[in-house]
Design an enzyme around this catalytic site. Structure first.
Site, PDB file in Angstrom:
ATOM      1  N   GLU A 174       0.820  -1.213   0.000  1.00 51.40           N
ATOM      2  CA  GLU A 174       0.000   0.000   0.000  1.00 51.40           C
ATOM      3  C   GLU A 174       0.855   1.265   0.000  1.00 51.40           C
ATOM      4  O   GLU A 174       0.380   2.357   0.308  1.00 51.40           O
ATOM      5  CB  GLU A 174      -0.954  -0.036   1.199  1.00 51.40           C
ATOM      6  N   HIS A 250      -4.544   1.416   7.372  1.00 48.68           N
ATOM      7  CA  HIS A 250      -3.146   1.748   7.035  1.00 48.68           C
ATOM      8  C   HIS A 250      -2.473   2.250   8.311  1.00 48.68           C
ATOM      9  O   HIS A 250      -3.136   2.872   9.153  1.00 48.68           O
ATOM     10  CB  HIS A 250      -3.070   2.887   6.003  1.00 48.68           C
ATOM     11  N   CYS A 371      -3.032  11.121   3.899  1.00 48.21           N
ATOM     12  CA  CYS A 371      -3.337  10.249   2.749  1.00 48.21           C
ATOM     13  C   CYS A 371      -3.179  11.004   1.450  1.00 48.21           C
ATOM     14  O   CYS A 371      -2.877  10.421   0.420  1.00 48.21           O
ATOM     15  CB  CYS A 371      -4.795   9.786   2.789  1.00 48.21           C
TER      16      CYS A 371
HETATM   17  O1  SUG Z   1      -7.829   2.829   0.198  1.00 50.99           O
HETATM   18  N1  SUG Z   1     -10.621   4.960   0.390  1.00 50.99           N
HETATM   19  C1  SUG Z   1      -9.180   4.793   0.450  1.00 50.99           C
HETATM   20  C2  SUG Z   1      -8.596   5.716   1.494  1.00 50.99           C
HETATM   21  C3  SUG Z   1      -7.104   5.699   1.460  1.00 50.99           C
HETATM   22  C4  SUG Z   1      -6.514   6.482   2.579  1.00 50.99           C
HETATM   23  N2  SUG Z   1      -5.110   6.477   2.486  1.00 50.99           N
HETATM   24  C5  SUG Z   1      -4.240   6.410   3.517  1.00 50.99           C
HETATM   25  N3  SUG Z   1      -4.629   6.081   4.725  1.00 50.99           N
HETATM   26  N4  SUG Z   1      -3.010   6.617   3.271  1.00 50.99           N
HETATM   27  C6  SUG Z   1      -8.830   3.322   0.749  1.00 50.99           C
HETATM   28  O2  SUG Z   1      -9.540   2.699   1.542  1.00 50.99           O
HETATM   29  C7  SUG Z   1     -12.827   4.643  -0.581  1.00 50.99           C
HETATM   30  C8  SUG Z   1     -13.458   4.709  -1.934  1.00 50.99           C
HETATM   31  C9  SUG Z   1     -14.951   4.594  -1.898  1.00 50.99           C
HETATM   32  O3  SUG Z   1     -15.497   3.926  -1.020  1.00 50.99           O
HETATM   33  O4  SUG Z   1     -15.594   5.219  -2.775  1.00 50.99           O
HETATM   34  C10 SUG Z   1     -11.315   4.464  -0.631  1.00 50.99           C
HETATM   35  O5  SUG Z   1     -10.804   3.882  -1.560  1.00 50.99           O
END
Ligand code: SUG
Length: 448
Positions: A174, A250, A371
């Site tokens: 990730e 994460h 993020c």
């Molecule tokens: O991968 N949300 C992302 C959020 C990522 C956050 N990044 C970090 N913590 N670095 C994920 O879960 C949600 C998309 C949706 O439900 O439409 C989403 O992909």
């Protein structure tokens, strides 16, 4: 030579929506199917970039991806013209259309893992695109991510790019969301800290019971090998499986590091004391003095951390050596978290100031300030070798703001995603964007 941490923020794409696509990410699941506002989302992100630039930090921008991803839908068997592919998917498999429309590439902390030149065997800055293979909608990001990073960091004398790891769960990667680097100064050798959720091959490591652990130990080790990191410059730690089961998908949802400082929650890791001792002794070998700031569960619970995104903050070094924390508005509205932050900044420690940003559009999908940014530590020569089109300036901010105003919708629901016109709008917008950012042809519709 001078060196910097440059934050490259993901520009929110025109299809930003709440698809409920990320099992294990509480915000994504609880806001599923709500209507979103892509224009507001992009402007909120740009406002943060501009504010950091105005504060004197080096700031860059990372382009969004082509969505809907018609080529991905074709790979799943939908056929005909682009409009027919979208209409057929909308009729027969809406969840697949929604996934192919996700603007999730905005969370560029998941775009790649980056090792600065001072840490790597060949003295170049290394990038490994993250395969993000835990979620289908994210697994389709890395080919374009690689092209965009290649166009931003094109100089092969300074920058080395690695393709994403094999796309199987055993190498789930990730990117920078599970990676932090400690150092005395950005241009000096540091200690790279890789946090994993489970081991794919070694059954001695525990794993979460409810939600997936997205990062494996084996993926982190592969990235460290690809980047040519010294064993003495790497520390691995396991995330506490019970916090993953509480929504910490994460590590950057429960800890953040910068310079010589790790700011983390008491329950974030397994074998925390051993890990802190290793970080401290390895950082000492490169001349650094490790400091940790532990937030006790008695002050802030894991649930508070997940809801407020206290740790998904940006910890930034100021010229006087003190640090500034960039937090989302949700921290101010959580009484315990806000009280904790008042105490922290008032205590005379290294973290002296907190600045609050409204990133609600992204937050509702589980994406906070951290993020939204990919950190790249660069010395002056390397910074000069970056494509200048992606470095934030006042005129670039103005152009991007006007570009968003011109091209983005202010409301997006599932019905809108099924509208074939949206694809044409997005392509027109992205074609113009590649000219603004001087990226050349990076999108499938530009190269096929
Ligand atoms: O991968 N949300 C992302 C959020 C990522 C956050 N990044 C970090 N913590 N670095 C994920 O879960 C949600 C998309 C949706 O439900 O439409 C989403 O992909």
């Amino acid at each position: 030579m001078k060196s910097y941490e440059v934050n490259f923020d993901g520009l929110v794409g025109p299809t930003h929506n709440y698809g409920g696509l990320s099992y294990g990410n509480v915000a994504s699941q609880s806001n599923s199917q709500q209507s979103s506002n892509p224009k507001e989302a992009a402007l909120q992100g740009l406002a943060k970039m501009k504010a950091l630039m105005d504060m004197g930090f080096q700031q860059g921008v990372l382009a969004p991806q082509e969505r809907p991803d018609v080529a991905a839908l074709r790979r799943l068997g939908f056929a005909g013209s682009d409009a027919q592919v979208i209409q057929q998917a909308a009729k027969e498999a809406m969840p697949l259309l929604v996934a192919s429309c996700s603007a999730s590439s905005m969370w560029v902390a998941n775009a790649a893992t980056v090792s600065p030149s001072a840490d790597t065997a060949d003295g170049r800055v290394h990038f490994t695109a993250a395969n993000l293979n835990c979620k289908y909608h994210r697994s389709i990001e890395h080919p374009t991510t690689s092209r965009v990073l290649g166009a931003m960091f094109a100089n092969q004398h300074h920058f080395a790019h690695h393709a994403a790891l094999p796309a199987v769960a055993q190498f789930g990667d990730e990117g920078a969301a599970n990676h932090t680097r400690f150092c005395r100064a950005y241009g000096e050798a540091g200690v790279e800290f890789f946090v994993f959720g489970r081991s794919a091959f070694d059954t001695r490591y525990p794993a979460p019971q409810k939600y997936p652990a997205r990062q494996t130990l084996e993926a982190s080790q592969a990235v460290a090998r690809l980047h040519g990191l010294r064993e003495e410059g790497v520390v691995y730690a396991q995330q506490n499986p019970s916090v993953i089961d509480q929504g910490v998908f994460h590590n950057d949802v429960i800890a953040v590091g910068n310079g010589e400082v790790l700011f983390y929650h008491e329950d974030a890791f397994l074998e925390t004391d051993k890990m802190l001792a290793e970080l401290s002794s390895k950082l000492a070998k490169v001349g650094g003095k490790f400091q940790s700031v532990c937030v006790p569960r008695s002050a802030v619970t894991v649930d508070d951390a997940v809801r407020s995104y206290l740790f998904n903050s940006q910890l930034l070094s100021r010229p006087d050596g003190s640090m500034l924390l960039i937090v989302p508005e949700e921290c101010r509205s959580n009484e315990r978290v806000w009280q904790y932050l008042q105490g922290l900044t008032g205590a005379g420690g290294v973290i002296r100031e907190v600045k609050v940003f409204d990133l609600k559009q992204s937050m509702q999908n589980g994406g906070g300030p951290a993020c939204l940014r990919l950190r790249v530590a660069l010395n002056e020569t390397e910074l000069a070798a970056v494509n200048p089109g992606v470095i934030m300036t006042a005129p670039l901010y103005d152009s991007l703001t006007q570009w968003v105003e011109r091209h983005y919708r202010d409301r997006m629901t599932e019905n809108d995603l099924a509208d074939p016109q949206l694809l044409l709008e997005c392509r027109a917008a992205l074609d113009e964007l590649t000219q603004i950012l001087k990226l050349g042809a990076v999108y499938p519709f530009q190269i096929n």
